[in-house]
Every structure is written in C-alpha cells, then in structure tokens.
Design a protein around this motif. Sequence first.
Motif: not given
Length: 294
Positions: A27-36
């Motif tokens: 979760y945190t990796m994807v959110y950190g990259i594209i705020l998704l």
Amino acid sequence: MFDVTFVTQLLNGLQLGSIYALIALGYTMVYGIILLLNFAHGDIIMVGAYISWIVMSQLGMSPVLAIILSVAGCTLLGVLIDKVAYAPLRDAPRLSILITAIGVSYFLENGAQLVFGADAKVVPQYFEMDNLMLGDVQLSSVSLLIIIVTAVSTAVLTYVVNRTKLGKAMRAVSEDMGAARLMGINVNNTISFTFAVGSALAGIGAVLYSMAYTQASPTMGIMLGTKAFVAAVLGGIGSIPGAVIGGLLVGLAETFVSAIGLSVWKDAVVFLMLIIVLVVRPTGILGRPMTEKV
C-alpha cells in the motif's frame, strides 16, 4: 521465568502483525509514488492463496513450486492491473482512479467466488516444522518463520529503494513526476516496477498467511487489506518503517484484545487506534508533513 501466556500471545501478535506489515508495505509504496490507494491490493493476496491451494491440493505438486508460483502470480497480476486499469488513467482525477481500484477489487472477489465457490478452501501445510522450546515456553516455528521472512523482506525492500538505480527512480517520481520525466526517467516503467514489488510482497504475504491460517476464501482480502491500510496510515503512509511499525501495532492490539476475552471488539480497537493517532498526528507515527505547492 517467562510468563507462558504472555510470550505466546506476543508471538501470535508479531506473527499477525508481520503479515499486516508486508501487505501495508505494498500500500505504502504505491501511494508514495502515485498517491493511489490501491484497494485491490488485499485481493491480490487472495489470488496468491488460491494459487497455492491449486498447486498443492488440486495438482499435487511441491510446496516450493506453490510458493514460487504464488509470488510470481501475484507479481504478474499487480503489473497487469496497473497496465490495464490504472495506466490509462494516469492523468485522470484521483477520484476516477480510486473508483477504478474499488471496481478491480470487486471484480477479483466476485471472479474468485464464481470460479472457486463461496466456501473457504483448506490450503495444505507447506512444510512439517517442529516447534521450539524456550524454557517452559513452546515457540511456534511458523510464527518465527513469518517474523524472520518479514524482517528480511523489509530489509531487501529498504536496500532496493535507497541503494539501487530503480529505487532512486522511484524516489524521484514520488517527489516530482514531471521533473522525473525531464530527467529522462521512464515514469510508466518505474510505476509498473513499483506495482511489481508491492504485489510480490503481497504474494509473500499470501504464502505466509496460508501457512499460518491454512485457508483461502474469495473475501479474505477485504479485512486483510483494510487492516493493512490502517497499518500503513497508522505508521505514516509512504514510510517503509512506518508500515512495519503500524502492522506490528495492529497485530499486537488485535491479539491482546482477543486474549483478554474481548475478541468481538478487536476490529473496533484497531480503528479506534487509527482515529486517535490521526487526531494527535494526522500524518501517522513516522509520516512526513505534506505541503501544498502554490
């Protein structure tokens, strides 16, 4: 002299928290990259558990192959979801991508129910493992293995993000996607790599969950994904150590609340923890303050 009950519950909490931590890292990796907020992430774990069940129970093949195919299948599924569902919406409003993520989640859940049925499947035991003794305390080998695998996975992820070329590209894209493009970074490939890594962690989490709880069901990803998301927000979404800390806190809270006889309240306690932390520190325990550019 160890308190046997306390040590046992502590180990159970760390086991559950380690699984949440692995999922929260995705979760945190994807959110950190594209705020998704990739709400389909929990259902990728469900697919990984079913792959293990098919390989071992239906095809009678080796557990090692089941582990490899579960992780590889989750990785490929994560990249496919990004390419098919999210990549065409890169420049769309965030709400559109969020709705798409929810749609992908429902598609995977209902697809699994259609193919495998609504009942839970029993995932065979991967390996015969003897428990260890520490004085009068019996330590679960499965719990220890889960904790060790989570620690190693976190260390490898930290190295990849901080020390490799692709990791530097990921950090550049997370800081400023437009500037990263101008510097020659292939943003789409970097995002796909992020989904691949996050989904591989979900695949590892699927194997560890199946090892500990030996079941796969179409809806298993709902609560797993929700609590992992809580863990990511609790620790500070976008922070790797924050995701691990959040996962462990959630797992320990659930376990100890159940241990004192309040198992019906364990979910409420987890979300209450989230509310308290967000009121006191909105960015989470290790989250960075967000600034808006004007």
